[in-house]
Design a protein around this motif. Structure first.
Motif: not given
Length: 177
Positions: A30-36, A1-7
């Motif tokens: 940059q490490i493409n974090p997941d939702e958790i 997930m990228n930053k805009s998707q998370a926002i």
């Protein structure tokens, strides 16, 4: 997930965009974090701190609203004062316009009276000159009559009758004034 998707994910859950951005600052996208990973990172920011921030924002919005109302009220007061001053100014202007018009009318009347007075003064000056000339003519005429009377009286005084002489002297004295 990228930053805009998370926002967007957090905005869909009732977060403001600014709060979402602040909460996501600690995550390296940059490490493409997941939702958790995202939920763990924002968990410190959520809860009481988020509620406190939202209350603080609500209080600030309330203060802004109060200030806006105060500014609006002040604006209305000044608008009313300006309108009152404008109305007063217009009344004063109408009053002075009326007074100026009255003064102009009075000035016209006075100018007319002054012209009439000047005309009468000129007529009086001419009449005075005429009277002075007439007086000179009359004085010369009287002097001429006195001279003739004195000459005639002198001729009469050459006669012997003393009564005629006394009466003539008396008459002559009365005519000399």
């Amino acid at each position: 997930m990228n930053k805009s998707q998370a926002i967007k994910l957090l905005e869909n859950e009732g977060w403001t965009k600014a709060d979402a951005m602040r909460a996501l600052e600690v995550i390296d996208f940059q490490i493409n974090p997941d939702e958790i990973t995202i939920r763990r990172a924002i968990s410190r920011f959520a809860g009481t701190e988020l509620i406190n921030r939202q209350r603080l924002q609500a209080a600030q919005k309330g203060m802004v609203t109060k200030k806006n109302k105060e500014i609006e009220r002040t604006h209305q007061e000044y608008t009313a004062k300006i309108n009152q001053l404008n109305q007063s100014y217009q009344q004063e202007q109408e009053k002075y316009t009326y007074e100026v018009q009255n003064l102009l009318d009075t000035n016209k009347v006075l100018e007319t009276k002054l012209k009439n007075a000047n005309i009468q003064n000129s007529e009086l000056v001419q009449a005075n000159k005429q009277l002075q000339n007439d007086n000179k003519v009359l004085k010369n005429l009287i002097d001429e009559i006195k001279l003739k009377l004195a000459i005639n009286t002198k001729q009469l005084l050459q006669y012997e009758d003393s009564e005629i002489r006394k009466a003539l002297i008396h008459m002559f004295k009365s005519t000399l004034g």
